[in-house]
Write a protein that holds these residues in place. Sequence first.
Motif, short mmCIF file in Angstrom:
data_model
loop_
_atom_site.label_atom_id
_atom_site.label_comp_id
_atom_site.label_asym_id
_atom_site.label_seq_id
_atom_site.Cartn_x
_atom_site.Cartn_y
_atom_site.Cartn_z
N ALA A 132 0.92 -7.31 2.06
CA ALA A 132 -0.16 -8.00 2.78
C ALA A 132 0.37 -9.30 3.40
O ALA A 132 0.02 -9.65 4.53
N ARG A 165 0.13 -0.54 -1.08
CA ARG A 165 -0.89 -1.60 -1.03
C ARG A 165 -0.54 -2.66 -2.06
O ARG A 165 -0.93 -2.58 -3.22
N ASN A 206 -2.49 4.46 3.11
CA ASN A 206 -1.14 3.94 2.93
C ASN A 206 -0.31 4.00 4.21
O ASN A 206 0.91 3.98 4.17
N GLU A 235 1.18 -0.92 -7.25
CA GLU A 235 -0.11 -0.53 -6.69
C GLU A 235 -0.94 0.10 -7.81
O GLU A 235 -0.46 1.01 -8.49
N ARG A 238 -4.37 -1.05 8.88
CA ARG A 238 -4.01 -0.19 7.74
C ARG A 238 -5.04 0.89 7.59
O ARG A 238 -6.24 0.63 7.66
#
Length: 417
Positions: A51, A46, A69, A401, A66
């Motif tokens: 993104a 993430r 993960n 992350e 999503r």
Amino acid sequence: MAKIYINGGNRLSGELKIHGAKNSALPILAATLLCQGESVIHNCPRLSDVAVSIRILENLGCVCSRNGNTVSVDATNVSGNDIPDNLMREMRSSIVFLGAIIGRTKSAVVSSPGGCELGPRPIDLHISSLRLLGIKISEDHGYLNCEVDSEITGNEINLSFPSVGATENIILAAALSKGTTVIHNAAREPEISDLADFLNSAGAKIYGAGSDTVVIEGVQKLNGTEHTVIPDRIAAATYICGAVATNGDIVLKNIMPSHQVALLNLFRQCGCEITPKNNTLRIKSISRPMRIPTIRTMVYPGFPTDAGPPVMALLSIAKGTTVFVESIFQNRFKYIDELKRLGANIKTQGNVAVIEGVPKLSGAGTECTDLRGGAALVVAGLVAEGTTEIDKIFHIDRGYEDIELNLKNLGADIKRE
Ligand code: UD1
């Protein structure tokens, strides 16, 4: 704008699971474009760069979702062939979508990536290689227009430098093609093998990934598939730097020690105990780190340029002097001025930095200049006396992350506000 605050001095201890590799996830997400149907990518971190990749895919007509993960990409109805300038600017490495878009739609329009925080980021090797596959590329008002007359056609390609991105773009463009492509002097990074593993599980015929000669026998169709991204070796290196700098004792889970050989040797030279066991690694620091006489960044399997900044932060408190040579990127030392604000004694000339270890750093206000430079500030902040404030942390969020949560769980006094 959010900032990270660290009260340094706490010793890191405990366990941490390393997230999936950013530099694998990005080309693999691009590769899902080539597959008819749905691909499911596990261990997909993430991160803001991920993104952006998902937004690029959606912009091209893919349906993405999503769950934790795991990211699913349904590329059944690809309807576009371009990456808008704003997305291209958000992530320079979106150039890796070029080969995949052309492979899928036989044409592509992307803005030229230009410079980035690490200096000029040329794509001449990408362009000359794709041209050898029969792809026509013209530049017009800052945009690259690419098209193929009938089919992408295999060819022999000799890279003058084993560029990671160029190797990935060639693999992506040649996966669906007529004939065989051979890449000589290919990049050997583990992320290249991961991309090839994903594509092969979708039906591609790619041989030799991870060596300097990669052979791609073009196929007519790829199907949706399921894949687990390899662990992020640079994130792992960053947490190891934090542990060694704070005289810590941590266990990293979900890592591949065989991807970290150059780095693990270096940490051992610093004087810490490293015990690999299956896919975990225990790092136990024994005393103040020792200097490393010389470090030179190199292509894999050498010392990775992306680990340079956190390692530099670690060596700024080592016993003795280290000479650090950056040989991959021209302009990677901007973060050093920020480390100096914390009391690091580092002198630079061109691509060489001389780090004279000091016994302690002191907290100060700093700002990230780039992703890994930001990681260097976090490592330095963990060990610096008092409070370190880190601004422009959006750079850090591109590649780590939950960094403050992970470090908090290891005992650091860190927060995001
Ligand atoms: C990838 C990684 C990056 C890492 C780098 C080197 C991703 C998303 N990024 O970047 O984190 O630091 O590998 O391990 O995976 N070059 C040219 N012409 C080209 C291409 C590259 O001159 O056409 C030069 C670059 O300017 C740089 C060097 O080659 O000096 C290395 O670049 P490359 O291996 O392509 O790195 P990236 O794929 O951009």
